[in-house]
Design a protein around this motif. Structure first.
Motif, PDB file in Angstrom:
ATOM      1  N   THR A 118       0.844  -1.201   0.211  1.00  0.00           N
ATOM      2  CA  THR A 118      -0.222  -0.002   0.010  1.00  0.00           C
ATOM      3  C   THR A 118       0.966   1.334   0.158  1.00  0.00           C
ATOM      4  N   LEU A 143       1.775   8.475   7.972  1.00  0.00           N
ATOM      5  CA  LEU A 143       0.620   8.966   8.031  1.00  0.00           C
ATOM      6  C   LEU A 143       0.757  10.615   7.871  1.00  0.00           C
ATOM      7  N   GLU A 147      -0.431  13.362   4.443  1.00  0.00           N
ATOM      8  CA  GLU A 147      -1.189  14.423   4.679  1.00  0.00           C
ATOM      9  C   GLU A 147      -0.460  15.300   4.072  1.00  0.00           C
ATOM     10  N   LEU A 151      -2.322  13.284   0.269  1.00  0.00           N
ATOM     11  CA  LEU A 151      -2.898  11.933   0.294  1.00  0.00           C
ATOM     12  C   LEU A 151      -3.241  11.215   1.515  1.00  0.00           C
ATOM     13  N   ALA A 152      -3.695  12.135   2.341  1.00  0.00           N
ATOM     14  CA  ALA A 152      -4.169  11.648   3.701  1.00  0.00           C
ATOM     15  C   ALA A 152      -5.225  10.430   3.780  1.00  0.00           C
ATOM     16  N   ASP A 153      -6.094  10.398   2.269  1.00  0.00           N
ATOM     17  CA  ASP A 153      -7.167   9.539   2.280  1.00  0.00           C
ATOM     18  C   ASP A 153      -6.842   8.284   1.632  1.00  0.00           C
ATOM     19  N   LYS A 154      -5.300   8.171   1.456  1.00  0.00           N
ATOM     20  CA  LYS A 154      -4.953   7.037   0.571  1.00  0.00           C
ATOM     21  C   LYS A 154      -4.067   5.952   1.295  1.00  0.00           C
ATOM     22  N   PRO A 155      -4.036   5.861   2.562  1.00  0.00           N
ATOM     23  CA  PRO A 155      -2.751   5.016   3.165  1.00  0.00           C
ATOM     24  C   PRO A 155      -3.142   3.693   2.840  1.00  0.00           C
ATOM     25  N   THR A 156      -4.233   3.197   2.517  1.00  0.00           N
ATOM     26  CA  THR A 156      -4.312   1.807   2.357  1.00  0.00           C
ATOM     27  C   THR A 156      -4.521   1.559   0.818  1.00  0.00           C
ATOM     28  N   GLN A 166      -0.497  10.809  -8.044  1.00  0.00           N
ATOM     29  CA  GLN A 166      -0.643  10.462  -6.872  1.00  0.00           C
ATOM     30  C   GLN A 166       0.455   9.249  -6.584  1.00  0.00           C
TER      31      GLN A 166
END
Length: 275
Positions: A118, A143, A147, A151-156, A166
């Motif tokens: 990921t 994390l 941010e 891309l704080a919403d893309k860790p997984t 991205q």
């Protein structure tokens, strides 16, 4: 190899990067023909020039992905790739080279992310495996970096589920996770669709504003004009012209520089006229 070259300047004015008469050949073809360059701490230097001019090779020499044939490179006062002993230079061991390389982040044209990991796993891999950072601390920092690059919403998310822009921002975060003193960028937007370039350049602008020392190979003239402290134009393995962006881009003195910039402007005009 004898250690006859002068060393880096000392004291407060010591550049973070100093290259002195750097040469490099591949199969008898001299790609770098005596490059001299100083990069101050917190400075952004953009390398411009046509394909094949030696820009990428020079970056790879700084990061020891290529060994120089002659000259010297210092990063933070430390001779890159060699140690001096008894007036002679000796190659560092692979482990010593790896230790030096940890201090230098590099972002490539292609993102080189691990496809089976990921975004967050890509970022924390090196701090955990190379620096021995705890997974908990590396995750916290990872994390935070996601941010930072928007891309704080893309860790997984896996690389295959991310756009090229991205993926490149994850690659930047991965390099920053090692807390480098220097960042090298090798045409980081050249593989991206035009609409994705802006997000990557914004991350780089933010890094420059935060005081990160950066050497950037780029064809993004607006970025070089607005962000760079110093612009270097290379052609055929030599530095043809260098100085502030207003001089090199705005008022070039060398014919080769003028011809290159004219071609770049023509290409930008063609791009804006396409439907």
């Amino acid at each position: 190899m004898t250690a006859s070259a002068p060393g880096p300047r000392t004291g407060a004015d010591q550049p973070l990067v100093r290259a002195l008469n750097v040469t490099k050949s591949f199969h008898g073809n001299e790609v770098l023909k005596g490059i001299d360059l100083d990069v101050g701490r917190g400075e952004v230097v953009c390398l411009l020039g046509p394909s094949g001019s030696g820009k990428t090779t020079f970056l790879r020499c700084i990061n020891q992905l290529e060994a120089i044939d002659g000259g010297r490179i210092w990063v933070d006062g430390e001779l890159v790739g060699y140690r001096e002993e008894g007036g002679r230079l000796h190659h560092l061991t692979d482990r010593q080279v790896a230790a030096q390389r940890r201090e230098i982040g590099m972002v490539f044209q292609r993102f080189n992310l691990f496809p089976h990991m990921t975004a967050l796993e890509n970022i924390i891999e090196a701090p955990v495996q190379v620096k021995g950072t705890s997974r908990q601390e590396a995750t916290r920092r990872g994390l935070q970096l996601l941010e930072q690059v928007g891309l704080a919403d893309k860790p997984t998310a896996y690389p295959g589920a991310l756009s090229g822009g991205q993926q490149q921002r994850v690659a930047i975060a991965r390099a920053l996770a090692m807390d480098p003193k220097l960042m090298l960028f090798d045409e980081p937007t050249s593989a991206l669709d035009p609409e994705l370039v802006g997000d990557v350049l914004k991350v780089m602008r933010d890094l420059a504003d935060a005081g990160m020392t950066m050497i950037v190979v780029t064809h993004e003239m607006d970025f070089a004009r607005e962000v760079a402290d110093h612009v270097v134009f290379m052609d055929a393995g030599v530095v043809c012209e260098q100085g502030p962006p207003a001089d090199v881009i705005g008022n070039p003195q060398q014919a080769r520089t003028r011809a290159f910039l004219s071609r770049m402007r023509a290409g930008e005009t063609d791009a804006t006229m396409r439907p």
